[in-house]
Design a protein around this motif. Structure first.
Motif, PDB file in Angstrom:
ATOM      1  N   LEU A  31       0.811  -1.436   0.206  1.00 24.77           N
ATOM      2  CA  LEU A  31      -0.064  -0.075   0.014  1.00 24.77           C
ATOM      3  C   LEU A  31       0.681   1.340   0.093  1.00 24.77           C
ATOM      4  N   LYS A  32       0.575   2.057  -0.794  1.00 26.08           N
ATOM      5  CA  LYS A  32       1.129   3.571  -0.852  1.00 26.08           C
ATOM      6  C   LYS A  32       0.987   4.169   0.551  1.00 26.08           C
ATOM      7  N   GLN A  33      -0.224   3.922   1.052  1.00 23.38           N
ATOM      8  CA  GLN A  33      -0.865   4.592   2.132  1.00 23.38           C
ATOM      9  C   GLN A  33      -1.781   3.722   2.996  1.00 23.38           C
ATOM     10  N   THR A  34      -1.583   3.758   4.242  1.00 22.57           N
ATOM     11  CA  THR A  34      -2.606   2.777   4.955  1.00 22.57           C
ATOM     12  C   THR A  34      -3.910   3.580   4.854  1.00 22.57           C
ATOM     13  N   PRO A  35      -4.953   2.698   4.720  1.00 23.54           N
ATOM     14  CA  PRO A  35      -6.287   3.395   4.735  1.00 23.54           C
ATOM     15  C   PRO A  35      -6.840   4.357   5.968  1.00 23.54           C
ATOM     16  N   LYS A  36      -7.581   5.375   5.729  1.00 24.31           N
ATOM     17  CA  LYS A  36      -7.650   6.382   6.752  1.00 24.31           C
ATOM     18  C   LYS A  36      -8.649   5.770   7.821  1.00 24.31           C
ATOM     19  N   ASN A  37      -9.511   4.992   7.287  1.00 30.46           N
ATOM     20  CA  ASN A  37     -10.705   4.320   8.086  1.00 30.46           C
ATOM     21  C   ASN A  37     -11.094   2.901   7.608  1.00 30.46           C
ATOM     22  N   ILE A  38     -11.608   2.169   8.195  1.00 28.19           N
ATOM     23  CA  ILE A  38     -11.944   0.946   7.571  1.00 28.19           C
ATOM     24  C   ILE A  38     -13.435   0.524   8.402  1.00 28.19           C
ATOM     25  N   LEU A  39     -14.323   0.008   7.690  1.00 23.28           N
ATOM     26  CA  LEU A  39     -15.755  -0.290   8.075  1.00 23.28           C
ATOM     27  C   LEU A  39     -15.733  -1.874   8.176  1.00 23.28           C
TER      28      LEU A  39
END
Length: 254
Positions: A31-39
């Motif tokens: 991943l270029k960036q970890t997800p901001k939030n996850i559901l």
């Protein structure tokens, strides 16, 4: 323990990948960036926080998401199905119909309409399936090719070093170029098996056979017959160069 095989089926129409043999560590590194939030679509109580509008549990903040992924990497049974989202405010604007679609995805492992929601601005839908399979929707497929590159490189690194003595320095290998991984797309669309179990060593060359697996998921993990070999992806330890050698084109099989 070394990964013995990696199975991949790529659907470039809906941008989803069905796979087996890839771990959460490689997914995170890709991943270029970890997800901001996850559901979390099927989380157990105690994981994340309850979100009353959707009835799902959520994890907010990149640090908390990263920590959750780390825990899932150490204990794969903790991994739940999830979809990332940008804004809690927009999440709370989901309609009952949209929420029911998310429930359907979690249950049926497929989408009803587009898997990418305007209100969520999601880049992924990550679904865990039986028999250690995963199905992941990617807004940008290049992120998957990065994952496959890392997974194959790390699997071969472990395989090469599994018999070294305690006093021997681990051998490092160069990462497969992303552009070379993309050359494998025609095979991935048919359902391909990269068999580390059938790794061949010829001098400085480590050869990973690629077999046509299609939907024979029950056979994944068993040695595949030579007549099903599509190509071989090779790494030369001396030069540090990767190459692909085609055995038989898919066109010739049709």
């Amino acid at each position: 323990m070394a990964t013995e095989y990696i199975y991949v089926y790529l659907d470039s129409v809906t941008n989803h990948v069905l796979s087996k043999g890839m771990d959460m560590d490689n997914f995170q590194y890709s991943l270029k960036q970890t997800p901001k939030n996850i559901l979390l679509l099927d989380a157990k109580k105690g994981v994340g926080e309850f979100e009353s509008h959707t009835g799902f549990r959520i994890i907010r903040g990149r640090e908390n998401v990263h920590r959750h992924f780390d825990e899932c990497s150490k204990s794969p049974e903790k991994m739940s199905k999830w979809i990332d989202f940008e804004s809690l405010e927009l999440l709370r604007q989901l309609t009952p119909v949209e929420i029911s679609e998310l429930l359907y995805i979690a249950h049926a492992h497929t989408h009803l309409h587009s898997p990418f929601y305007y209100k969520l601005q999601n880049n992924f839908i990550y679904l865990t399936l039986p028999d250690a399979m995963t199905k992941v929707y990617y807004r940008y497929l290049d992120q998957y090719f990065t994952l496959l590159s890392l997974s194959l490189t790390n699997a071969l690194t472990v395989k090469i070093n599994e018999k070294r003595s305690f006093f021997q320095k681990p051998q490092e290998i160069k990462t497969i170029p992303i552009e070379m991984v993309k050359q494998l797309i025609p095979y991935l669309k048919e359902g391909a098996l990269f068999s580390l179990k059938q790794l061949e060593v010829h001098g400085d060359s480590y050869d990973i056979p690629i077999f046509l697996a299609e939907d024979r998921l029950r056979e994944v993990g068993n040695p595949f017959p030579e007549q099903d070999r599509l190509a071989t992806i090779c790494y030369n330890r001396g030069s540090g160069v990767w190459s692909i050698h085609e055995t038989e084109t898919l066109l010739a099989r049709i």
